[in-house]
Design an enzyme around this catalytic site. Sequence first.
Site: not given
Length: 308
Positions: A271, A223
């Site tokens: 991402h 994350r």
Amino acid sequence: MTKLVFLGVSSDIPKIAVLARERTGNIEVLQPGDAGAEEAEVAVCWSPPPGALAAYPRLRLIHAIAAGVDNILCDPHLPALPLCRVVAPDLTVAMTEFITWGVLYYHRDLDRALANQRNKIWHRTAPAAASSCTVGIMGVGQLGAHVAGELLRMGFKVRGWSRQEKTVEGMESFYGENQFDDFLSGTDILVCLLPLTAQTQGILNRATLSALPAGAALIHVGRGGHLVSVEVQAMLENGHLRGAILDVFEKEPLSVDSPFWSMPNVIVTPHIAAAASYDSVLDQIEENIRRLQHGEPLRNLVDRSSGY
């Protein structure tokens, strides 16, 4: 008919909403501001604005569109309702592919080969067996265990670290704060797959990376909140870190003035390490709606105390 409201800043949200409208079923898809949206029973979210969920008094379920839920749990006004996340087989396969590519990129010295290409240097490095390389995986949940199994099958030495003890056949297991430095000290390629919690916020910092052997590499697919960018940058610049593959960041999109874009020993990816297909996301949301309607246990229910 169950009313769904789609909330959040992700570009995936409107695409999933369109697909949901195209499906037949006993659901009504709504957006904030639509007539009847205030009667929504289920909110489908990614990074909803703070306080947005509290504006829907009839909600019975909050459902993320991905595995991470820190972007929802950070809302100080989050209603005390069941929160579910997406755990999909295609996400597991995609993440394993991405990490395996990253491990091979460093193990096969492809970073050095590309640097030599830029400088027009023909240099052949001596081959090394996979067993000479130790991959350390931070976070041995469903994803981490699958990745560990695949790397072990390829012949790599694998060690895993997690909050509580986890076992994977053939993997050396470490857990808890007391075993963290021992885990790091024997790791050649560090993979971050942790959930984001209060305990893991900022874990990719100078102290963590300094505990790795000099010349170790980092693959960060956890994350964004794990990353302390300025400290990772410093460890790359001083040579303690050989290189890094960074897929997630504190703020996304990554700022155009971030030094990571131009650092020769960094690969920036937007991402993309793993994402469940929209169909898979909707399948899981619809299954949990069915379970909610019939009073059955929800799948992939988040434990708020642990953050995942």
